[in-house]
Scaffold this motif. Structure first.
Motif, PDB file in Angstrom:
ATOM      1  N   CYS A 117       8.053  -7.640  -5.800  1.00 52.11           N
ATOM      2  CA  CYS A 117       7.467  -8.583  -4.844  1.00 52.11           C
ATOM      3  C   CYS A 117       6.512  -7.906  -3.863  1.00 52.11           C
ATOM      4  CB  CYS A 117       8.571  -9.306  -4.076  1.00 52.11           C
ATOM      5  SG  CYS A 117       9.606 -10.356  -5.117  1.00 52.11           S
ATOM      6  N   ASP A 118       6.661  -6.607  -3.707  1.00 52.24           N
ATOM      7  CA  ASP A 118       5.803  -5.841  -2.796  1.00 52.24           C
ATOM      8  C   ASP A 118       4.412  -5.691  -3.410  1.00 52.24           C
ATOM      9  OD1 ASP A 118       4.493  -4.037  -1.169  1.00 52.24           O
ATOM     10  OD2 ASP A 118       6.068  -2.512  -1.273  1.00 52.24           O
ATOM     11  N   GLU A 119       3.423  -6.267  -2.780  1.00 52.34           N
ATOM     12  CA  GLU A 119       2.058  -6.243  -3.313  1.00 52.34           C
ATOM     13  C   GLU A 119       1.478  -4.837  -3.407  1.00 52.34           C
ATOM     14  OE1 GLU A 119      -0.252  -8.989  -1.025  1.00 52.34           O
ATOM     15  OE2 GLU A 119       0.922 -10.702  -1.704  1.00 52.34           O
ATOM     16  N   ASN A 120       2.055  -3.888  -2.693  1.00 52.80           N
ATOM     17  CA  ASN A 120       1.542  -2.518  -2.709  1.00 52.80           C
ATOM     18  C   ASN A 120       2.230  -1.641  -3.753  1.00 52.80           C
ATOM     19  OD1 ASN A 120      -0.272  -2.940  -0.511  1.00 52.80           O
ATOM     20  ND2 ASN A 120       1.491  -2.896   0.846  1.00 52.80           N
ATOM     21  N   SER A 121       3.230  -2.178  -4.445  1.00 53.88           N
ATOM     22  CA  SER A 121       3.944  -1.358  -5.419  1.00 53.88           C
ATOM     23  C   SER A 121       3.107  -1.167  -6.677  1.00 53.88           C
ATOM     24  CB  SER A 121       5.293  -1.989  -5.767  1.00 53.88           C
ATOM     25  OG  SER A 121       5.112  -3.221  -6.414  1.00 53.88           O
ATOM     26  N   GLN A 122       3.214   0.011  -7.253  1.00 51.80           N
ATOM     27  CA  GLN A 122       2.506   0.359  -8.481  1.00 51.80           C
ATOM     28  C   GLN A 122       3.452   0.110  -9.649  1.00 51.80           C
ATOM     29  OE1 GLN A 122      -0.611   1.158  -8.165  1.00 51.80           O
ATOM     30  NE2 GLN A 122      -1.099   1.603 -10.270  1.00 51.80           N
ATOM     31  N   LEU A 123       3.079  -0.776 -10.554  1.00 53.05           N
ATOM     32  CA  LEU A 123       3.930  -1.102 -11.694  1.00 53.05           C
ATOM     33  C   LEU A 123       3.674  -0.106 -12.822  1.00 53.05           C
ATOM     34  CD1 LEU A 123       3.514  -4.975 -11.660  1.00 53.05           C
ATOM     35  CD2 LEU A 123       5.271  -3.593 -10.548  1.00 53.05           C
TER      36      LEU A 123
END
Length: 102
Positions: free
Chosen positions: A81-87
């Motif tokens: 949900c964190d928009e800054n996380s790198q998938l």
């Protein structure tokens, strides 16, 4: 196009993950339709907290949805949900949909 969406219920402090071709329509069903999904009906209202484009391949959408659910981790879902996380890994192919809350 298939999407993976993550719903959150503030009243129950719960997340719900699923795939669909129509995220806005599904959200309405989760929040309003009387005979739709007994789990989500119990914890209304829901809001979409993350939305990802997957592909036109339903099988791939199901595979990624199952991968996310198998993690059985609230921290993992919060990371998604964190928009800054790198998938990474299987999730690297997801495309975050901006401005879906409108």
């Amino acid at each position: 196009m298939y999407y993976i969406y993550i719903l959150f219920s503030e009243t129950a402090d719960k997340f719900y993950i699923e795939y669909t071709q129509s995220p806005k329509e599904r959200l309405l069903k989760h929040n309003e339709q009387g005979d739709f999904n007994t789990f989500t009906r119990k914890f209304r209202p829901w809001k979409i907290v993350a939305l990802f484009e997957v592909s036109d391949d339903k099988t791939l959408a199901i595979k990624i949805e199952r991968f996310i659910k198998k993690q059985k981790s609230r921290k993992f879902i919060e990371m998604l949900c964190d928009e800054n996380s790198q998938l990474t890994g299987i999730l690297a192919q997801l495309v975050r949909v901006p401005n879906f809350r409108d």
